[in-house]
Design a protein around this motif. Sequence first.
Motif, PDB file in Angstrom:
ATOM      1  N   TYR A 663       0.832  -1.213   0.000  1.00  0.00           N
ATOM      2  CA  TYR A 663       0.000   0.000   0.000  1.00  0.00           C
ATOM      3  C   TYR A 663       0.863   1.257   0.000  1.00  0.00           C
ATOM      4  N   ARG A 664       1.871   1.252   0.835  1.00  0.00           N
ATOM      5  CA  ARG A 664       2.707   2.459   0.953  1.00  0.00           C
ATOM      6  C   ARG A 664       3.528   2.704  -0.310  1.00  0.00           C
ATOM      7  N   GLU A 665       3.965   1.647  -0.982  1.00  0.00           N
ATOM      8  CA  GLU A 665       4.740   1.800  -2.214  1.00  0.00           C
ATOM      9  C   GLU A 665       3.880   2.338  -3.357  1.00  0.00           C
ATOM     10  N   THR A 666       2.605   1.986  -3.375  1.00  0.00           N
ATOM     11  CA  THR A 666       1.741   2.359  -4.505  1.00  0.00           C
ATOM     12  C   THR A 666       0.880   3.585  -4.217  1.00  0.00           C
ATOM     13  N   LEU A 667       0.242   3.624  -3.046  1.00  0.00           N
ATOM     14  CA  LEU A 667      -0.718   4.691  -2.739  1.00  0.00           C
ATOM     15  C   LEU A 667      -0.143   5.756  -1.817  1.00  0.00           C
ATOM     16  N   GLY A 668       1.064   5.527  -1.303  1.00  0.00           N
ATOM     17  CA  GLY A 668       1.681   6.534  -0.445  1.00  0.00           C
ATOM     18  C   GLY A 668       1.073   6.616   0.936  1.00  0.00           C
ATOM     19  N   ARG A 669       0.401   5.582   1.369  1.00  0.00           N
ATOM     20  CA  ARG A 669      -0.218   5.556   2.706  1.00  0.00           C
ATOM     21  C   ARG A 669      -0.385   4.100   3.132  1.00  0.00           C
ATOM     22  N   SER A 681      -7.987 -11.456   4.365  1.00  0.00           N
ATOM     23  CA  SER A 681      -8.994 -12.487   4.076  1.00  0.00           C
ATOM     24  C   SER A 681      -8.818 -13.026   2.665  1.00  0.00           C
ATOM     25  N   PHE A 682      -8.521 -12.135   1.746  1.00  0.00           N
ATOM     26  CA  PHE A 682      -8.346 -12.558   0.348  1.00  0.00           C
ATOM     27  C   PHE A 682      -7.133 -13.470   0.193  1.00  0.00           C
ATOM     28  N   THR A 683      -6.022 -13.107   0.832  1.00  0.00           N
ATOM     29  CA  THR A 683      -4.805 -13.912   0.671  1.00  0.00           C
ATOM     30  C   THR A 683      -4.901 -15.237   1.424  1.00  0.00           C
ATOM     31  N   ASP A 684      -5.769 -15.270   2.456  1.00  0.00           N
ATOM     32  CA  ASP A 684      -5.986 -16.522   3.209  1.00  0.00           C
ATOM     33  C   ASP A 684      -4.660 -17.126   3.660  1.00  0.00           C
ATOM     34  N   ASN A 685      -3.781 -16.220   4.127  1.00  0.00           N
ATOM     35  CA  ASN A 685      -2.472 -16.610   4.669  1.00  0.00           C
ATOM     36  C   ASN A 685      -1.580 -17.316   3.642  1.00  0.00           C
ATOM     37  N   ASP A 686      -1.842 -17.042   2.357  1.00  0.00           N
ATOM     38  CA  ASP A 686      -1.045 -17.643   1.278  1.00  0.00           C
ATOM     39  C   ASP A 686      -0.216 -16.544   0.607  1.00  0.00           C
ATOM     40  N   PRO A 687       1.101 -16.483   0.835  1.00  0.00           N
ATOM     41  CA  PRO A 687       1.939 -15.433   0.240  1.00  0.00           C
ATOM     42  C   PRO A 687       1.874 -15.408  -1.287  1.00  0.00           C
ATOM     43  N   ALA A 688       1.544 -16.532  -1.911  1.00  0.00           N
ATOM     44  CA  ALA A 688       1.484 -16.576  -3.381  1.00  0.00           C
ATOM     45  C   ALA A 688       0.374 -15.684  -3.923  1.00  0.00           C
ATOM     46  N   ARG A 689      -0.616 -15.353  -3.065  1.00  0.00           N
ATOM     47  CA  ARG A 689      -1.732 -14.518  -3.520  1.00  0.00           C
ATOM     48  C   ARG A 689      -1.439 -13.021  -3.354  1.00  0.00           C
ATOM     49  N   LEU A 690      -0.259 -12.712  -2.842  1.00  0.00           N
ATOM     50  CA  LEU A 690       0.102 -11.303  -2.666  1.00  0.00           C
ATOM     51  C   LEU A 690       0.197 -10.574  -4.004  1.00  0.00           C
ATOM     52  N   LYS A 691       0.603 -11.291  -5.046  1.00  0.00           N
ATOM     53  CA  LYS A 691       0.707 -10.676  -6.379  1.00  0.00           C
ATOM     54  C   LYS A 691      -0.659 -10.156  -6.850  1.00  0.00           C
ATOM     55  N   ALA A 692      -1.730 -10.874  -6.522  1.00  0.00           N
ATOM     56  CA  ALA A 692      -3.064 -10.407  -6.908  1.00  0.00           C
ATOM     57  C   ALA A 692      -3.426  -9.116  -6.175  1.00  0.00           C
ATOM     58  N   VAL A 693      -2.941  -8.971  -4.939  1.00  0.00           N
ATOM     59  CA  VAL A 693      -3.194  -7.741  -4.178  1.00  0.00           C
ATOM     60  C   VAL A 693      -2.441  -6.566  -4.817  1.00  0.00           C
ATOM     61  N   THR A 694      -1.177  -6.772  -5.167  1.00  0.00           N
ATOM     62  CA  THR A 694      -0.400  -5.681  -5.778  1.00  0.00           C
ATOM     63  C   THR A 694      -0.987  -5.296  -7.131  1.00  0.00           C
ATOM     64  N   TRP A 695      -1.442  -6.288  -7.889  1.00  0.00           N
ATOM     65  CA  TRP A 695      -2.093  -5.985  -9.176  1.00  0.00           C
ATOM     66  C   TRP A 695      -3.334  -5.132  -8.953  1.00  0.00           C
ATOM     67  N   LEU A 696      -4.107  -5.457  -7.927  1.00  0.00           N
ATOM     68  CA  LEU A 696      -5.313  -4.691  -7.621  1.00  0.00           C
ATOM     69  C   LEU A 696      -4.971  -3.248  -7.254  1.00  0.00           C
ATOM     70  N   LEU A 697      -3.888  -3.049  -6.504  1.00  0.00           N
ATOM     71  CA  LEU A 697      -3.495  -1.695  -6.103  1.00  0.00           C
ATOM     72  C   LEU A 697      -3.169  -0.835  -7.324  1.00  0.00           C
ATOM     73  N   TYR A 698      -2.508  -1.428  -8.320  1.00  0.00           N
ATOM     74  CA  TYR A 698      -2.206  -0.673  -9.543  1.00  0.00           C
ATOM     75  C   TYR A 698      -3.482  -0.296 -10.304  1.00  0.00           C
ATOM     76  N   ASN A 699      -4.571  -0.994 -10.047  1.00  0.00           N
ATOM     77  CA  ASN A 699      -5.814  -0.744 -10.764  1.00  0.00           C
ATOM     78  C   ASN A 699      -6.810   0.109  -9.987  1.00  0.00           C
ATOM     79  N   LEU A 700      -6.411   0.586  -8.815  1.00  0.00           N
ATOM     80  CA  LEU A 700      -7.284   1.469  -8.049  1.00  0.00           C
ATOM     81  C   LEU A 700      -7.242   2.888  -8.609  1.00  0.00           C
ATOM     82  N   ASP A 701      -8.372   3.585  -8.542  1.00  0.00           N
ATOM     83  CA  ASP A 701      -8.401   4.995  -8.932  1.00  0.00           C
ATOM     84  C   ASP A 701      -7.389   5.799  -8.122  1.00  0.00           C
ATOM     85  N   GLU A 702      -7.213   5.437  -6.870  1.00  0.00           N
ATOM     86  CA  GLU A 702      -6.317   6.189  -5.995  1.00  0.00           C
ATOM     87  C   GLU A 702      -4.873   6.138  -6.474  1.00  0.00           C
ATOM     88  N   PHE A 703      -4.503   5.066  -7.171  1.00  0.00           N
ATOM     89  CA  PHE A 703      -3.150   4.992  -7.728  1.00  0.00           C
ATOM     90  C   PHE A 703      -3.015   5.925  -8.925  1.00  0.00           C
TER      91      PHE A 703
END
Length: 707
Positions: A663-669, A681-703
């Motif tokens: 969050y801090r690298e992409t949205l500055g907060r 909850s989305f990652t369900d304690n699986d580090p492999a799903r972190l890439k989907a979170v970072t992809w989502l951050l790049y697609n937010l209006d706030e980015f």
Amino acid sequence: MRHFAILLVAMTALAQPPKLKLWSLQPVEKPPLPALTASRNPIDAFLAVEHTAKGLTPNGPADKLTLLRRVAFDLTGLPPSPAEQDAFVADTAPGAYERLVERLLTNEQHGVRWARHWLDVLRYADLDGIDGSVMPAAPGIYRWRDWMIHALNRDMPYDQFVSAQILGNRHGGRAQLTVFGTRNRPEANPADQFALGFLARSALNGGDRTQEVAMNAVETISTAFMGMTVGCAKCHDHRFDPIKQTDYYAMKAIFDPLVVRRVDLATPEEIYAHGEALDSYQRAKEPIEREIAALTARYHEKLYEERVAMLPPEVREIVRKPENKRTIAEQKIADDYFPVLRIDPPKIKEIMPKAEIARYDELLKQQNALRRPAALPAHWVVEEDSARRGQPSYVLTSGDPARPEKDKPVKPGFPFQPADWDFRDGLREGFVSWLTAKENPLFARVAVNRIWQWHFGEGLQKNPSDFGLLGGRPSHPKLLDYLAASFVENNYSMRWLHRLIVTSEAYRRSSLPSEANARTDPSNTYLWRFRLRRLEAEPLWDAILMSAGDLDLTVGGKSFQLVNPDKKQSIFLPKEGTFAAGTNRRGAYMTRGFIPSTEVMAHFLQSFDVDDGRTPCPVRTETITAPQTLFTMNDKLVEQASAQLAARAGKEPDLASAIRRAYRETLGRPPSSVELDRALSFTDNDPARLKAVTWLLYNLDEFLFVK
């Protein structure tokens, strides 16, 4: 009949340029500061008067992290790192924001960011031209951009910044009388020769037969530095402003003597070595070319004759005429038809017997295997040609230099020229001394308004390149004149102006909407809030690569090319060595330009509203379109960045810390507690799903937006 007469009178009146007393041509008089506010910043003092008069309640300040992201993108084009976020939040001493502003203004990336603004207005392009004729300055044009970056980083006064781009290293001032009775110019800065890329960029061929240098000089200088559309008088007197057609061609006459010239930057040793390498290359190439010519001569001639036979008779006659017998107009026609008559190898193979094709292919392979030595480092400048200086200039209603109206000669001059203006130091020198004079009411007003627009998204004068009748009037005329007068008093320091603007309360306000204020001022003319702004293409590119840890911040150098042209397109491009190899540089170094049959600009730039440099771009369009969304969703750059950011964040001690880092690298907060819970909850304690979170951050209006 009576109605016809009335209509005729009305049409005649419309056809005559009105005699106007434009507000922009009136002297700049510094108004007194309003006494209605205790604000230390004059910008806020003037705006407070409007707020009181309109019953507006301005927003309070934005929170620290929002403000940090805003001013970092604004002054350097880069997002703040987590370390910078921590440092700014932790600095609670008075003057923390002012110290931040100073660090950003003195950061070498500031020049990269703000050079991009000015290069938009001044028509920077890495490539421009027609098929078979690309601007000669292309291989070294990046040196103009480098010069501008360094000029802005050392806070070169604006009057010198403009003078250098018109005069090069001759802009130091008038020649002075020495004790020996001779006149010498002040010592020039050799680096300022690179500023002449501004003028040299316009030539589309070495001889500049179409006088692009002079015509583009008039139209670009007048809009960029004078805020006047002198180009509208090219074919007739200006319909709305007091500018005659003769004014356009008088100003063009100032630049008519200019010719483009190549300046080599190599050492003597490099020149000798290059000469030897070139000789070796020619010796290896000649026998292959002779055999190719002997093998293809009859097929080439057959195809050529077939194409010539299809031309109109008058064109056929011209192309059959020896080049040294053609007039300038005929040569232009022959050049225009060159792409039609060019015979490419695939066409020759279509009519060649199969028995000869194998040998032909082998020869072509040998020819392509040879590599011409990379060109010596060079750049292109302009200089006055003594022969051209003595030639008269004329009105060209058709715009064609080959068809001058010899009954309408013009002397060098410019719009609004004072009587008996002194050109003794040179044509351009005389013009520049008027243009940059403190008494010129246009010069400082236009500059201040342009810089204000780049900070706030809209100028005090909404049309930054048109201070004429159609450009309208400024929303805050007293504030504009106060800033213009103060700009001159502060030695045209652009850094001073940046500092004043970004430390104002108006700049630091939150961007939150207000229903009450919106009813009174829906367009936010009186700046009761900060405008929400979409990132431009270059900062967006930089933010993606920087958050992924893959951005090369090296300052200066050649542009990089994302487009991979096919073999047919590549024949129109400069040879190898024109572009840099790496593609992870800042977006300001991404190739832009236009050639009809060749893709020059990356789709990314086009999707995010970047102009190609053929015309000045005073205001970037801010669209929200499907191709932009498709880019952030599907482009390989975003896919790679998502994986790289996930890997960087994944080094944190736990998944919650990794999400906070992303969050801090992409949205500055950091994420809110709700956002963090959802991500966990989305990652369900699986580090492999972190890439989907970072992809989502790049697609937010706030980015994509700065608030």
